[in-house]
Design an enzyme around this catalytic site. Structure first.
Site, PDB file in Angstrom:
ATOM      1  N   ALA A 118       0.879  -1.165   0.000  1.00 45.07           N
ATOM      2  CA  ALA A 118       0.000   0.000   0.000  1.00 45.07           C
ATOM      3  C   ALA A 118       0.917   1.216   0.000  1.00 45.07           C
ATOM      4  CB  ALA A 118      -0.910  -0.002   1.224  1.00 45.07           C
ATOM      5  N   SER A 119       0.851   2.009  -1.045  1.00 44.30           N
ATOM      6  CA  SER A 119       1.820   3.093  -1.240  1.00 44.30           C
ATOM      7  C   SER A 119       1.686   4.180  -0.187  1.00 44.30           C
ATOM      8  CB  SER A 119       1.653   3.693  -2.632  1.00 44.30           C
ATOM      9  OG  SER A 119       1.825   2.713  -3.628  1.00 44.30           O
TER      10      SER A 119
END
Length: 368
Positions: A91-92
């Site tokens: 998840a950036s």
């Protein structure tokens, strides 16, 4: 207790509003998006790249980690070399996610294609803004897609997900009003052009210089635009970085050490590093970890090692022609006023694409 995450999400949304978000609709989405549902639930990597077990986190620790402005690694591979575990899905970082969604400039009813589903957090945000029926997302790994589907279903969202090659897009659901990529690529896939609606936009990180391309579809069907002021570092699509490392150290030792007239700090200038990558696409640049003032610059045909300390630069050349190419690139960069990413743009046609300096009709271009 089940709703305790809302306060954390609210603080994250406020932070993003203070730093990058201007659209009230996106601020509301971040306030209500349960990011903790898309983080790791087992082994993950911490900031130093060490393997840790997120299953041992307390509820308080999980929420703190999930709503901090940081990457959440959800999958990684271990390697036998000195570079340690390599993240393969995540998840950036929220501030990058928010910046890219703001640049996407969506309108109600827009149909979006996401390249790189990961754990599904970005698809969650898009679904909450546009409705899940408008969101199409694909990833090259079937198990990653399965995990994302489960994560999204757990929060009541069912966007369109599939396993596929991002370079080919998803033609069955085209045309798309927007395409957003969450993996870096060396060029914009030409097959995307045929899947874009009129006035469509593409937001995609590039593997060159961590550039973030913001491209609009023109009347003739081509894409054109500039690069955002923000950089965007993402995992590169289908690239094995270890091959570059091995190539760098494969050259023969056939040169004598010499002292050269170059400011060693210039190699730390990200604008010049970007210029070098454009001028020399076959170049690999590595900064020493144990020796931060040591660089290795290499192509398949030569290698240069540069060490810099106390204002003196000592170069060990393995192939003088490579050093001449680097020097020529430096002279060109200085002559053009040390340009950075905001002076660069990109044009994509059905059979070619090129980066240009200042204007699309510039005499200085680089083919990707």
């Amino acid at each position: 207790m089940a709703a305790d995450w809302h306060a954390h999400a609210g603080r994250l949304a406020s932070y993003l509003a203070d730093n990058v978000l201007a659209d009230p609709a996106w601020i509301e989405v971040f306030e209500n998006a349960p990011r903790h549902e898309f983080g790791p639930h087992g082994l993950t990597l911490d900031h130093s790249g060490r393997i840790i077990d997120s299953a041992k986190w307390s509820r308080r620790q999980r929420l703190h980690q999930s709503y901090a402005d940081q990457v959440l690694v959800t999958r990684f591979e271990t390697t036998d070399d000195a570079h340690g575990p390599q993240a393969t899905s995540s998840a950036s970082q929220p501030i990058i996610v928010a910046a890219m969604l703001e640049l996407l400039d969506v309108e109600p009813g827009a149909k979006v294609l996401e390249i790189g589903t990961g754990p599904g957090y970005n698809a969650c945000l898009l679904s909450m803004r546009l409705g899940p029926e408008q969101v199409h997302s694909l990833d090259v790994q079937d198990d990653v897609v399965g995990e994302a589907r489960a994560n999204l279903a757990r929060v009541g969202l069912k966007p369109h997900l599939t396993t596929g090659d991002g370079a080919r897009g998803w033609p069955e659901h085209a045309p798309y009003d927007r395409i957003i990529a969450t993996c870096a690529m060396p060029w914009i896939p030409h097959e995307w052009l045929g899947q874009l609606a009129p006035q469509a936009r593409v937001v995609a990180p590039m593997s060159i210089g961590a550039l973030l391309a913001v491209l609009d579809r023109r009347i003739d069907g081509t894409l054109e635009g500039r690069f955002s002021a923000e950089g965007a570092c993402f995992m590169t699509m289908r690239t094995d970085e270890r091959q570059d490392i091995e190539r760098v150290y494969s050259g023969a030792d056939n040169g004598e050490p010499v002292t050269v007239d170059i400011d060693g700090d210039v190699l730390s200038d990200q604008d010049f590093r970007l210029w070098l990558e454009l001028c020399m696409p076959d170049l690999t640049i590595i900064t020493g970890r144990a020796q931060p003032h040591m660089w290795v610059l290499a192509t398949p045909h030569g290698r240069v090692e540069i060490s810099y300390s106390e204002g003196r630069t000592r170069m060990i050349p393995f192939g003088a022609p490579l050093w001449r190419r680097i020097s020529t690139a430096l002279d060109s960069w200085l002559a053009h006023g040390r340009p950075g990413r905001q002076r660069l743009g990109l044009t994509v046609t059905s059979d070619s694409q090129w980066v240009w300096l200042d204007e699309p009709d510039s005499q200085l271009t680089w083919t990707l």
